[in-house]
Motif scaffolding. Structure first.
Motif, short mmCIF file in Angstrom:
data_model
loop_
_atom_site.label_atom_id
_atom_site.label_comp_id
_atom_site.label_asym_id
_atom_site.label_seq_id
_atom_site.Cartn_x
_atom_site.Cartn_y
_atom_site.Cartn_z
N CYS A 359 0.87 -0.98 0.00
CA CYS A 359 -0.02 0.01 -0.04
C CYS A 359 0.76 1.25 0.04
N LEU A 360 1.11 1.38 -1.24
CA LEU A 360 1.75 2.94 -1.20
C LEU A 360 1.21 4.42 -1.68
N PRO A 361 1.75 5.27 -1.03
CA PRO A 361 0.84 6.57 -1.46
C PRO A 361 0.89 6.89 -2.52
N ASP A 362 -0.34 7.33 -3.34
CA ASP A 362 -0.48 7.99 -4.48
C ASP A 362 -0.11 9.35 -4.48
N LEU A 363 1.22 9.66 -5.40
CA LEU A 363 1.56 11.18 -5.07
C LEU A 363 0.70 12.00 -5.97
N ARG A 364 0.00 11.56 -6.97
CA ARG A 364 -0.66 12.54 -7.81
C ARG A 364 -1.87 12.96 -6.85
N ALA A 365 -2.27 12.39 -5.94
CA ALA A 365 -3.36 12.70 -5.27
C ALA A 365 -2.70 13.77 -3.94
N PHE A 366 -1.46 14.06 -3.76
CA PHE A 366 -0.94 14.88 -2.99
C PHE A 366 -0.29 16.13 -3.47
N VAL A 367 0.27 15.82 -4.71
CA VAL A 367 1.21 16.79 -5.25
C VAL A 367 0.78 17.16 -6.66
N PRO A 368 0.89 18.39 -7.16
CA PRO A 368 0.26 18.95 -8.42
C PRO A 368 0.92 18.07 -9.34
N ALA A 369 0.37 17.79 -10.57
CA ALA A 369 0.83 17.09 -11.67
C ALA A 369 2.09 17.66 -12.32
N VAL A 370 2.01 19.35 -12.11
CA VAL A 370 3.33 19.88 -12.71
C VAL A 370 4.48 19.68 -12.06
N LEU A 371 4.36 19.23 -10.78
CA LEU A 371 5.56 18.90 -10.00
C LEU A 371 6.21 17.61 -10.01
N LEU A 372 5.61 16.79 -10.81
CA LEU A 372 6.16 15.29 -10.78
C LEU A 372 7.02 15.16 -12.19
N CYS A 487 8.66 16.00 -3.67
CA CYS A 487 7.98 16.26 -4.83
C CYS A 487 8.14 17.74 -5.19
N TYR A 488 8.02 18.49 -4.13
CA TYR A 488 7.93 19.89 -4.45
C TYR A 488 9.37 20.46 -4.71
N LEU A 489 10.41 19.89 -4.34
CA LEU A 489 11.63 20.19 -4.83
C LEU A 489 12.21 19.41 -6.21
N ASN A 490 11.40 18.68 -6.99
CA ASN A 490 11.83 17.79 -8.00
C ASN A 490 12.54 18.69 -8.95
N SER A 491 13.59 18.00 -9.48
CA SER A 491 14.41 18.45 -10.57
C SER A 491 15.14 17.35 -10.95
N LYS A 492 15.88 17.55 -12.08
CA LYS A 492 16.93 16.28 -12.68
C LYS A 492 18.12 16.53 -11.79
N THR A 493 18.66 17.62 -11.52
CA THR A 493 19.69 17.73 -10.45
C THR A 493 19.64 17.05 -9.20
N ASN A 494 18.35 17.30 -8.62
CA ASN A 494 17.90 17.03 -7.09
C ASN A 494 17.83 15.50 -7.22
N ARG A 495 17.21 14.88 -8.44
CA ARG A 495 16.91 13.26 -8.46
C ARG A 495 18.27 12.66 -8.58
N LYS A 496 19.26 13.32 -9.23
CA LYS A 496 20.74 12.80 -9.10
C LYS A 496 21.24 12.53 -7.46
N LYS A 497 21.13 13.77 -7.17
CA LYS A 497 21.51 13.98 -5.48
C LYS A 497 20.80 12.91 -4.81
N LEU A 498 19.29 12.90 -4.82
CA LEU A 498 18.67 11.92 -4.19
C LEU A 498 19.08 10.75 -4.33
N VAL A 499 19.39 9.90 -5.61
CA VAL A 499 19.81 8.68 -5.72
C VAL A 499 21.35 8.42 -5.03
N LYS A 500 21.86 9.20 -5.28
CA LYS A 500 23.28 9.27 -4.73
C LYS A 500 23.06 9.19 -3.10
#
Length: 1168
Positions: A359-372, A487-500
């Motif tokens: 049972c994982l949370p649905d991000l589309r229900a909490f975060v606007p689609a433009v931020l995903l 999700c409110y700080l989502n960007s390509k650079t931040n995704r790389k940092k998060l994975v790291k």
């Protein structure tokens, strides 16, 4: 906060700049030193012959220096150079060269060898050519017969260090000809060596090292301060061309070889995949051949990549086809395999676990689609729509401008003139407006840039804070909330940092892996690049750690494999990757691979086993795992790991465990003893136990008392205190407790089970505490000690009951003596403990050298009990001490025997009229003075300070004290195993004045008593009144009159001719006035008075005989224990009767019961 962060960054930047400057300064100094050394070597100022003759030329000194040349290292460099400066090696240059060539140099020793070779080159002209020839022999194995039988690995190491030394010697000018390197490189890059794979791998490492060290030979760019130095080496362009050509040709050949191996590996993977899909597993030959080819390919690829990096080239790129490892695409083979559809096992153990993983949370229900994840695509769509609209507008304006009417005549001329004037005015106004608009646009652009920079800095700070909160998310709600915030700080650079950040989870924080995996699974629904990147990084790390094959970084390996397992349970990692990782560990089932495989199975093995699509394959893997466990010789830890992992995935089938149902009364007893009992509540627990129905609960309380090993070790003395308290009211209970403890100790010696060691130590501690609370005698303690040392010895089961390497019995003795040994500090108990410790040392020495923990415990034991006792170091010393002890005991036993025989001759004098005087001396616990003087060394004495101890609330035991016996002093406490009491009285000098005063007071007291007696009424005398001594002071005719015998009570028996009594003469005491007189009287022998008197006299006589017999037996036993303890250990019978132990314990407990009658309700242990 930002200001503080900026200060930290500036401080770290300053530190980095300082470190960089220090490194540059170091490099500059080393280059200057190398240039100076090169200048000295190119223009050597060699000493003349006269100077060399003045140095030491002896063979002995030169031989010693040459031997040192075989062990060159940085630590010995200065000393070796001093030795070389002080000797003349003119006649030993060839030997010195041979020693340097044979030296096993490490990378850190190269510079020391260069310094030494430079010194020899500057002194001896023939050294440099000889050294060059000697070093080149390493690369020409056909010309060096010594290297033919050398090990391949050591030979490769020798080549690597020799090549480095040659390059460094060329740099410093010892070797001036660079053509030698061309010959070496041509030999290493020849096509003949490529036929042998091991030789190819070795040559690759040599060439990569040469390319990194000798970039000047290849014409590769050199940066930094080294450029000036390398330009002066004089390597020609032709030579650089030859070097580069040899390397490039060899690299191309290697790339073709790698391509061919990759194709063959792919082909084998496809074939193996088909076999696994068909049969479920591979044969051993197929698996071993695949692993061999795979390892060879990986090794070759790593070496080629290293060479390409050294040559500033791109490593070869292999085509990707999805088959990077065996059995990746064979998941479909087991998709139809289901265990048993009638009763399928649930995948998850409980609903909470199922909710966490599914049972994982649905991000589309909490975060606007433009931020995903669809942000960039939406921007692209917006841009395309805007561009299309601009094109339409431009087309419309073009159409409007083309639709002008074509008028003619004067109107057109006038209009053109007016239009020209208007245009000029409009152009001027537009120019002014344009300038104003440009100024406004510049200001707005600057404002926008500043706002963007501020926004970026805020976003960076917020993201950094989010990453800092990541390790603290140890619950489902926290990690879900953090995921939404990201999700409110989502960007390509931040995704790389998060994975790291997710990949670099601390290796000791394994509890975070499940929550990090949940975050990845939640983000995977909208951001596909996060899970794919993380999985690829984990797979690469696993391959690197497995192929490295070193026994280090076990925590990193476990973290990696557990992360993969957690992601598999979220279905982020495909099951094929998990099986491939497990297969890699099973292929090399040794060392860390065992731990990695077990951790993988513990993490997701149960999930894969219960999943219908992977159950068959996991079953096969588990069977392989158990077969490997049975075949391999694993240590106990690894064997336990494998079994735990196996049964965690596939638990054995067994019936449900039935919990034991106890009655409420038994539950209450267990609560009192195992939960409530402590030093503060012991009084209340004792009261509650006494209130219980004893007949119903006695056996269960005894059973709970014997489970001292299941409670806290520090509360064993509380159980012993409860036993002491209950013995005052239930004597048989204390007997049963002691009996059971001794029985358990003996059973432990008989079985010698490893799993029962904790239980055995607890029982030994319990026995010692029972002695402290005076429930057993010291003889029981010493019997147990000797039984511990000697049980099983001399029998066929000695190796099983007491193996030579097993020191557990030593620990048992230590526990018992640490508990109660400090009370054996005086009297016969002290002597017995001294004798036992000598035997104990012999037992320890017979075992060999004990482990460190046992040795430390022994040192503490002797330091506490006998700090001045000699610790023997050899078995001969302790045997000599035991022989000396036995001789001394036999001598003392002989002396005592003679004294007893002498005393036996005087023993009839101790009896008068058939009645022993032992009653007069035994009832008060004192012996005659002569006897006490003769036996002062072995008797027991009443402690002088006994009254003080009684005032303190301690128990007393008749004439016995609490602390043992004192066989040297007259003030020692009584031994609790001595049943014959002798007192050695001190000779006291009395003051005559005090004696006279005492006599006067005594006389007054007696006179007062007589006067009071006169006033009392004359009552009826008792039947057994005391007979005055004057009755027995008559002549002999009073006692032997007419053949009549007078008894002890004054009766006179008349004998007939046939020996049958008819009348009995008695004396009647009468009083006339103040004078007592006796009057004889004859009464029939069959009257009741005579019969009852005779029966009482017979009973008294029998009781006296029993007392006499017991006293003699106790005396004999005391002498045997005091004299025969030296041989007690050797005369011990291993298979002694347990019934004797029980009976003896009962006797002890009876003594204890008598002792506790005067206890007054207080339960105290022995005091020092």
């Amino acid at each position: 906060m930002d200001h503080h962060h900026q200060e930290e960054e500036s401080h770290s930047e300053k530190q980095d700049d300082e470190e960089a400057l220090a490194r540059l300064e170091e490099i500059k100094k080393s280059i200057e030193a190398k240039m100076a050394l090169r200048q000295n070597n190119l223009n050597p100022q060699r000493p003349d012959t006269a100077y060399l003759r003045s140095l030491d030329s002896s063979i002995k000194r030169n031989t010693a220096v040459i031997k040192k040349l075989k062990q060159i290292n940085e630590e010995q460099r200065e000393g070796l150079m001093d030795d070389l400066r002080s000797v003349n090696l003119s006649k030993f240059v060839s030997e010195a060269v041979t020693a340097i060539c044979e030296a096993k140099l490490k990378s850190s020793d190269i510079q020391a060898a260069v310094q030494i070779c430079s010194l020899l080159h500057q002194r001896y002209k023939e050294f440099s050519p000889s050294l060059t020839q000697g070093l080149l022999k390493v690369f020409l194995p056909g010309k060096s017969a010594d290297d033919l039988d050398a090990d391949r690995n050591s030979k490769a190491m020798k080549k690597r260090s020799t090549l480095k030394l040659l390059v460094e010697l060329y740099y410093v000018g010892v070797i001036e000809d660079s053509n030698i390197f061309i010959n070496v490189i041509k030999d290493l890059t020849s096509a003949e060596h490529m036929k042998d794979r091991d030789t190819t791998q070795t040559n690759l490492t040599l060439l990569a090292g040469f390319a990194r060290q000798g970039r000047v030979f290849l014409g590769l760019p050199i940066s930094g301060q080294d450029e000036d130095f390398f330009k002066g080496l004089g390597v020609t362009a032709e030579q650089k061309k030859n070097f580069k050509k040899a390397f490039n040709t060899y690299y191309d050949a290697l790339a073709e070889l790698l391509q061919s191996e990759h194709k063959s590996l792919q082909q084998m993977e496809k074939e193996n995949s088909k076999l696994v899909n068909a049969k479920g597993e591979l044969s051993e030959d197929s698996a071993s051949s695949y692993e061999k080819l795979r390892k060879s390919y990986d090794h070759l690829y790593r070496n080629i990549s290293s060479l390409a990096e050294a040559l500033d080239m791109q490593p070869p790129v292999m085509p990707e086809d999805g088959t990077t490892r065996l059995t990746v695409g064979d998941e479909a083979s087991s998709s139809g395999a289901v265990k048993d559809t009638s009763a399928p096992e649930p995948v998850w153990d409980d609903e909470e676990t199922k909710t966490f993983y599914e049972c994982l949370p649905d991000l589309r229900a909490f975060v606007p689609a433009v931020l995903l994840g669809d942000v960039e695509s939406s921007k692209i769509k917006d841009k395309s729509s805007e561009s299309s609209s601009e094109v339409v507008e431009s087309q419309q304006t073009a159409e409007d401008t083309t639709e002008f009417p074509a008028d003619s005549g004067s109107m057109a001329d006038v209009s053109t003139i007016e239009q020209a004037k208007e245009k000029d005015e409009v152009d001027k106004e537009k120019a002014k407006d344009a300038k104003k608009e440009k100024g406004k646009e510049k200001d707005s652009d600057k404002k926008l840039e500043k706002e963007k920079e501020k926004g970026k800095s805020l976003d960076v700070a917020n993201f950094e804070r989010l990453l800092q909160r990541l390790p603290g998310c140890v619950s489902r709600d926290l990690i879900d909330q953090l995921t939404v915030e990201y999700c409110y700080l989502n960007s390509k650079t931040n995704r790389k940092k998060l994975v790291k950040a997710l990949f670099n989870v601390p290796r000791t924080s394994l509890e975070l892996l499940a929550y990090y995996s949940r975050m990845v699974a939640t983000l995977a629904t909208c951001m596909k690049d996060i899970p794919s990147t993380l999985v690829q990084m984990l797979e690469d790390e696993f391959n690197y750690l497995v192929h490295k094959k070193d026994q280090m970084n076990i925590e990193s390996k476990i973290r990696n494999i557990r992360f993969i397992g957690e992601l598999c349970k979220f279905k982020i990692v495909p099951s094929g990757l998990v099986f491939s990782c497990l297969k890699a560990c099973l292929d090399d089932f040794t060392h860390h691979n065992i731990d990695v495989a077990c951790n993988l199975l513990e993490t997701c093995g149960r999930f894969l086993y219960r999943s219908p699509e992977t159950t068959l394959r996991m079953t096969n893997m588990l069977d392989i795992l158990m077969r490997l466990k049975n075949v391999k010789n694993l240590d106990p830890r690894q064997s336990t790991l494998v079994e735990n992992a196996y049964y965690l995935c596939k638990p054995p089938e067994r019936s449900a465990r039935i919990s034991k149902v106890r009655p409420p009364l038994h539950q209450y007893i267990r609560k009192l003893l195992f939960s409530d009992l402590d030093k503060d509540s012991i009084t209340n627990v004792l009261k509650q136990l006494r209130k219980l129905p004893w007949s119903e609960c006695e056996q269960f309380i005894l059973k709970c008392f014997m489970k001292v090993h299941k409670g806290k070790y520090g509360q064993i003395h509380l159980i012993a205190s409860l036993t002491s308290g209950l013995s005052r009211h239930h004597e048989e209970f204390a007997v049963a407790v002691v009996d059971e403890v001794l029985e358990e100790i003996r059973v432990g010696l008989e079985l010698n089970e490893y799993g029962a060691q904790q239980k055995r130590l607890a029982h030994l501690r319990f026995l010692g505490e029972l002695y402290n609370y005076e429930q057993v005698d010291s003889s029981v303690i010493f019997e147990t000690l000797y039984l511990t040392l000697s049980y099983g010895h001399g029998t066929s089961e000695q190796e099983v009951l007491d193996p030579p390497e097993d020191f557990f019995r030593v620990r048992m003795v230590i526990i018992l003596l640490e508990t109660c040994g400090h009370y054996f500090d005086r009297g016969s108990s002290k002597k017995r403990l001294d004798q036992f410790l000598i035997h104990f040392q012999r037992y320890i020495l017979s075992k060999g050298h004990p482990p460190l923990d046992i040795e430390f415990d022994l040192q503490d034991l002797f330091a506490n009990l006998r700090p001045n006792m000699t610790r023997y170091t050899t078995i001969d010393e302790v045997n000599a001490a035991i022989l000396q002890l036995e001789e001394r005991q036999h001598a003392s036993a002989a002396d005592k025997g003679s004294v007893e025989r002498h005393s036996d001759t005087k023993r009839p004098g101790m009896f008068s009229n058939g009645k022993s005087t032992l009653k007069d001396t035994g009832e008060n616990g004192e012996a005659p003075k002569e006897e006490s003087d003769s036996d002062s060394g072995s008797g027991s004495a009443v402690r002088d300070g006994q009254n003080e101890e009684l005032e303190d609330g301690n128990h007393e035991r008749g004439s016995e004290s609490e602390d043992g016996d004192d066989y040297d002093d007259a003030v020692g406490p009584g031994s609790d195993d001595d049943n014959e009491f002798r007192v050695r009285q001190k000779v006291v000098t009395v003051d005559p004045e005090e004696q006279a005063e005492f006599d006067q007071e005594l006389k007054a007291l007696l006179q007062e008593s007589i006067e009071q007696r006169k006033l009392e009424l004359r009552g009826r005398p008792a039947l057994n009144m005391t007979i005055p001594m004057s009755v027995f002071e008559g002549s002999g005719k009073d006692h032997h009159h007419f053949g009549r015998v007078t008894g002890d009570n004054g009766e006179e028996v008349l004998d007939d001719e046939n020996g049958e009594p008819r009348e009995v003469q008695v004396k009647v005491l009468v009083k006339r006035g103040n004078k007592q007189q006796t009057k004889q009287m004859l009464i029939p022998s069959d009257c009741s008075l005579v019969q009852s008197t005779k029966q009482k006299e017979a009973a008294d006589l029998e009781e006296k005989q029993d007392i006499k017999r017991l006293v003699l037996e106790y005396n004999e036993r005391d002498e045997e224990e005091a004299n025969g303890l030296g041989t007690q250990a050797s005369n011990w019978t291993p298979a002694g009767s347990r019934g004797n132990t029980r009976g003896y314990t009962g006797g002890v407990s009876r003594h204890r019961f008598v002792y506790h009658q005067g206890g007054g309700g207080s339960y105290h242990s022995r005091r020092k």
